[in-house]
Enzyme design. Sequence first.
Site, PDB file in Angstrom:
ATOM      1  N   MET A 140      -5.140  -0.157   2.938  1.00  0.00           N
ATOM      2  CA  MET A 140      -4.933  -1.561   2.644  1.00  0.00           C
ATOM      3  C   MET A 140      -3.478  -1.921   2.817  1.00  0.00           C
ATOM      4  SD  MET A 140      -6.179  -4.355   0.910  1.00  0.00           S
ATOM      5  CE  MET A 140      -7.508  -3.518   0.091  1.00  0.00           C
ATOM      6  N   CYS A 141      -3.256  -3.044   3.425  1.00  0.00           N
ATOM      7  CA  CYS A 141      -1.889  -3.474   3.637  1.00  0.00           C
ATOM      8  C   CYS A 141      -1.810  -4.965   3.385  1.00  0.00           C
ATOM      9  CB  CYS A 141      -1.460  -3.205   5.065  1.00  0.00           C
ATOM     10  SG  CYS A 141      -1.652  -1.485   5.534  1.00  0.00           S
ATOM     11  N   GLY A 142      -0.593  -5.424   3.224  1.00  0.00           N
ATOM     12  CA  GLY A 142      -0.327  -6.852   3.207  1.00  0.00           C
ATOM     13  C   GLY A 142       0.296  -7.192   4.538  1.00  0.00           C
TER      14      GLY A 142
END
Length: 595
Positions: free
Chosen positions: A1-3
């Site tokens: 998961m990343c922003g």
Amino acid sequence: MCGIFCVLSRSPAHLERDRAVDEHLRRRGPDWSRDLTVTGRDPHYQCLFSAHVLHMRGLLTPQPLQDNAGNVLLWNGEVFEGLPVTPEENDTAVVSQALLSCSGPSDVLSVLSRVRGPWGFVYYQKAGDYLWFGRDFFGRRSLLWKFDGGVLTLTSVAAHDSGWREVPAVGVYRVDLKAPAEGGAVTFEVYPWAYAGKKVVSPRSETVLECVPGGCTAVMNPSGLVLTSPVCPLNMSVPKSLHDTEPQPDTHSSVKDLELLLASKEKSDEVSGLIEVLSEAVRRRVQTLDSPSNDHASVAVLFSGGLDSMILAALADRHIPAHQPIDLLNVAFKLQEPKKQKDSAKNPQKQKNKPTDSKAPIFSPFDVPDRLTGRAGVKELQDLNPERRWNFVEINVTQEELREMRQRRIGHLVHPLETVLDDSIGCAVWFAARGTGFITEEEGHRPFSSSAKVVLTGIGADEQLAGYSRHRVRFQTSGYEGLIQELAMELGRISTRNLGRDDRVIGDHGKEARFPYLDESVVSHLSSLAVWDKADLSLPRGVGEKLLLRLTARQLGLRQSAVLPKRAMQFGSRIAKMEDTREKASDKCSRLLTA
Ligand SMILES: *[C@@H]1O[C@H](CO)[C@@H](O)[C@H](O)[C@H]1NC(C)=O
Ligand SMILES: *[C@@H]1O[C@H](CO)[C@@H](O)[C@H](O)[C@H]1NC(C)=O
Ligand SMILES: *[C@@H]1O[C@H](CO)[C@@H](O)[C@H](O)[C@H]1NC(C)=O
């Protein structure tokens, strides 16, 4: 998961970042952050790419990832299958390599069509000056857009101010950066999802034309290119005869009923078929995760003790090393103490005859329905595998804490969704996924904080196996045809209703939401089955809805949890009880607006 975050401007103006948005993004990807800007001349454009990475396994792969040819990738996703990723390789790097070898748009579409797993992405294709972006078929990763003052912004999560919208998960989009820009206006070409050999998946692709931010225009790509849907279409057949759909008045929901059904050869084959694909979907989502230590879980389950979460826990147990604990996250919102009975206060005579107070049941303000089924559920799991350490995490939330965190964080994450239901579920999921609570041991309660970076959720089971009470209503009024239409519609809108929101809310803890019931193979398998094999709504509540899943639970060795009727999270956790009970779930939620 990343922003992930990208701003595109066609004017020479300085590109500004929003500090609040930046803070929310950083929480999604606490392990690494970096910016990268590319500029183009004639006509002029600037693109700022920014990424915040959550490190899950292997070596950390920095983003934005720029290849030798100058292309830039922001990848917020997981490649579970479709593109070969060896254990030493990183999926972000693999996607970047695969895209590097693409020339025309049909190559890009072919790479994206092959990926199995959730994704949201932005890709700068240097040759030809194109900006691509979009979300996977179901929209399992959030992506928002906004166009303001000639600047287009794309981001995983925003902050509570106006103008943000979810990028519709109807396909991918391409901006031609060479095209002349009248006053900075942006035009997107849409490349929609379509079933293999069929036309565009309608009506989703039409809605995009209404969802584009003001000042932008969306057009279908002129070559009529499409992405190939990773799942097969829903089986629309209805039964020829109605002989086995008559209500059976004497049945009641018991494990015995399921036992009888399971005894039939046909049913047991169907059950084995589902266990096979679902177990594999869970395996892909829990294996090869780095565990911080043997004492800490690497996987947690959003856990009500209901059917969907029990099955996920039981299957996770098959694939997670025996010495590792599994965290079961169970959220409860504080109940109001019931008012003392009026007559006992007024009538001391009567009170005397009553048993003394010490014998009255002690009021436990957190014993909400999901807490009770959760406790019962852990017992079943312990019986299933007594060797495993099952951490039943009791997350007790008070009204004060709810108000504070909604104001500080959750309101921003739920945005741009805005209903009472979004508020209830958003808050309940946020507190559950945070995983901070207590576990009960022989010596008493011990404060506990889950360190698992992967959070499994049961979303998608009800939409595919007819778990909601509205399915029963629809079935009664318009039969199998109506029910099938309802299911098709619900799966089609799951991105806008749930997935973007849940991804933003869970991602805020630096954790990754994973949805085994929305694995492509699981969806394809369920979609190919006739609807009456998945649910039999002539049977009573607790048996008929999600019948196939109940049989599956039984086959996996679960007992009472196999026959629990559906209880929506906002009622099970009692968060809905905390607020004005006159409001409707679909009303705009004023509490979110003041955030
Ligand atoms: C790729 O790298 C990212 C960032 O370090 C990490 O979160 C992810 O789990 C890695 N993927 C694989 C398949 O190793
Ligand atoms: C949390 O709620 C449970 C009731 O489900 C209760 O037994 C427990 O004492 C509560 N824990 C705390 C720390 O309040
Ligand atoms: C739909 O279900 C029916 C009944 O089980 C089956 O005969 C048919 O092959 C299925 N259709 C598809 C497209 O899978």
